[in-house]
Write a protein that holds these residues in place. Structure first.
Motif: not given
Length: 574
Positions: A436-463
């Motif tokens: 996902l991060t590789e795809e976004l780096d390719d698609r949106l080069p130079g994105f200028d905002q701090d971004l917290k992108l969290h992935v959790t594998g179930c509803p329990n929010s370990c991510g």
């Protein structure tokens, strides 16, 4: 015979909470290392269910899933392999090069060369066999490391600012308090039997980098004027936590003086231990449920805590929660010590190889003093770096896969264990996050905002998706008759001055479609944002219907967020 029948009937009628509480009353696992040795001689089949499901966790050990996660299992839990995940407790994230080298060597010898930095500054090994477990634990002990209390119904690893004592702008260095509290509580038989896990954060930096808002006890440094002199103390929050029922910590009207900190941590733990109503249901056993279900308020909690401690707090002082900033200390920053700096590197999704661990240890010695730190954003720092060594060190770190100057997508990514290792996960997360991060780096080069992108594998929010700008919660969708990984979007989570739980916006798509959805969302943000508007404010001024349309590229009906298909995990969140 009748007695046996009655005992069997009573055992069969036990709820899960009753069973766990009975097992905890019957045995303190910390007193039973000899049984671990016996299991290592006899092998996995000899380990009884009460050890596999409960007692091993007190040693930072739990069974590893078969790679399918919850799918293919039963009763809300996937199948286990005869291997363990072993979590190493690292108070305040403080590591020496020789310790990191030892962890890397254990990963090479016993863990198939794989390890993870967790969201509580721990390092986690995988693929450990029962036969090798005693040697792993004893080797760690030889290097002043332990797994005690890294899992289980105990005081978990105490987190703190990784650059405490080095940050030139910090309020104070409370790491000695964090270490003292860890020594007091890890392995302490008085605290082996809490209702559930208990998390403590203690930070003296202005960024609140160890997330006090989502801990059971969150202490953040501040100063007051007392008798014409400046005094450093702490603000106190209690009852924070995420999982399936997110709740941000409640601030008490208390100025905690330096000498009171250890008593306060212990006191809240004792108050938690004595809350018998929290022992009735495993999924409602965290401290936060005193606020969510028992009707407690900040005033009630403070009254009970002061009664237990035997003293009253001074009133709280005004504080300045940090604004929209990363809390990761990534990059090159001057230390308070003249001529030195610290260098923070992004470790994408926390995944490291044994070679990377060994290389990082060697770099910390070659370019600095051999002191390293782990962070709650799953990253790695090297401190005490002479200024002239900072740039060469950054280049070397990037060469081993730890960029110091990372894109917002790499820098802000968090991922839980996922189906690769976790029996309760629904989706695979680590490989997905890299892609996902590789795809976004390719698609949106130079994105200028701090971004917290969290992935959790179930509803329990370990991510920790509830506090992310973009939080992805793992689901399954049936496509052409086959179940595939999918994600539900939660947007606008934040901590600090703009704290908020992320909003479930009603949009879900397959994992393969996630980059398209995020690209559409962020392109709309860049095209229509107001002057100076960051992501948090952009999300806040749009409705769920609008955000869902941005994600989908068209108007779509909302999708309900599924309720948890399994109990909140007891250990996998780090």
């Amino acid at each position: 015979m009748g007695f046996l029948f009655l005992r069997e009937k009573r055992t069969m009628a036990e709820t899960k909470a009753q069973r766990v509480e009975r097992l905890k009353r019957e045995k303190n696992p910390w007193d039973a290392f000899g049984e671990l040795r016996r299991f290592s001689r006899q092998g996995f089949p000899a380990i009884p269910p009460e050890w596999l499901g409960t007692y091993l966790r007190w040693w930072g050990v739990y069974t590893q899933g078969d790679g399918a996660g919850i799918v293919g299992g039963q009763n809300g839990e996937g199948k286990a392999l005869p291997f363990f995940m072993v979590r190493i407790r690292i108070p305040n994230g403080i590591l020496r090069a020789e310790q990191l080298r030892a962890i890397g060597d254990l990963s090479r010898r016993f863990g198939r060369g794989v390890a993870d930095i967790t969201v509580r500054q721990n390092i986690q090994l995988h693929w450990v066999t029962p036969e090798s477990l005693p040697e792993v634990l004893e080797t760690l002990q030889q290097h002043d490391l332990t797994t005690l209390g890294a899992c289980g119904d105990v005081v978990r690893n105490i987190t703190g600012c990784p650059v405490a004592g080095f940050d030139a702008d910090e309020i104070c260095d409370p790491s000695p308090l964090a270490l003292e509290a860890s020594r007091l509580l890890a392995g302490n038989t008085e605290f082996y039997n809490l209702p559930r896990k208990f998390k403590v954060s203690l930070s003296g930096c202005r960024a609140w980098c160890s997330y006090p808002e989502i801990n059971d006890v969150g202490l953040t440094a501040l100063t007051r004027n007392s008798g014409g002199q400046s005094e450093t103390g702490f603000s106190l929050r209690v009852g924070g936590g995420l999982s399936a029922d997110p709740h941000l910590g409640v601030r008490l009207n208390a100025f905690v003086q330096w000498h009171q900190v250890i008593d306060v941590i212990r006191g809240v733990a004792e108050l938690f231990r004595s809350a018998s109503t929290l022992r009735e249901h495993r999924e409602r056993a965290r401290l936060k449920f005193l606020f969510l279900r028992e009707g407690w308020t900040a005033e009630i909690f403070q009254h009970e805590l002061e009664r237990l401690l035997g003293f009253q707090f001074d009133p709280a002082e005004p504080e300045l929660p940090p604004h929209d900033i990363y809390r990761d200390h990534i990059g090159i920053h001057p230390q308070g010590q003249e001529g030195l700096c610290f260098v923070g590197a992004a470790v994408l999704r926390g995944r490291v190889s044994w070679e990377q661990l060994q290389a990082a240890a060697e770099l910390s010695e070659r370019f600095a003093s051999g002191a390293l730190r782990t962070t709650v954003m799953q990253n790695l720092l090297i401190v005490n770096v002479p200024h002239q060594n900072a740039t060469p060190l950054a280049k070397e770190l990037a060469a081993i896969g730890f960029p110091v100057h990372a894109s917002p997508f790499v820098r802000g990514a968090i991922a839980c264990s996922g189906t690769e290792f976790c029996k309760l996960a629904i989706t695979e997360t680590k490989g997905f996050s890299r892609w996902l991060t590789e795809e976004l780096d390719d698609r949106l080069p130079g994105f200028d905002q701090d971004l917290k992108l969290h992935v959790t594998g179930c509803p329990n929010s370990c991510g920790q998706h509830w506090i992310a700008d973009i939080g992805l919660e793992g689901k399954k969708l049936k496509i052409n008759g086959a179940l595939v990984d999918a994600y539900y979007f939660c947007l606008g989570g934040a901590v600090g001055a703009t704290q908020a739980i992320a909003r479930p916006v009603g949009y879900r798509c397959t994992a393969q479609e996630v980059p398209d959805a995020i690209e559409r969302l962020l392109r709309r943000y860049r095209a229509t944002r107001e002057p100076g508007e960051n992501l948090r404010r952009f999300f806040a001024r749009h409705s769920n219907d609008e955000l869902r349309q941005f994600l989908a590229g068209q108007q779509v009906e909302p999708v309900e967020r599924d309720q948890p298909a399994a109990p909140a995990p007891r250990a996998v969140e780090g």
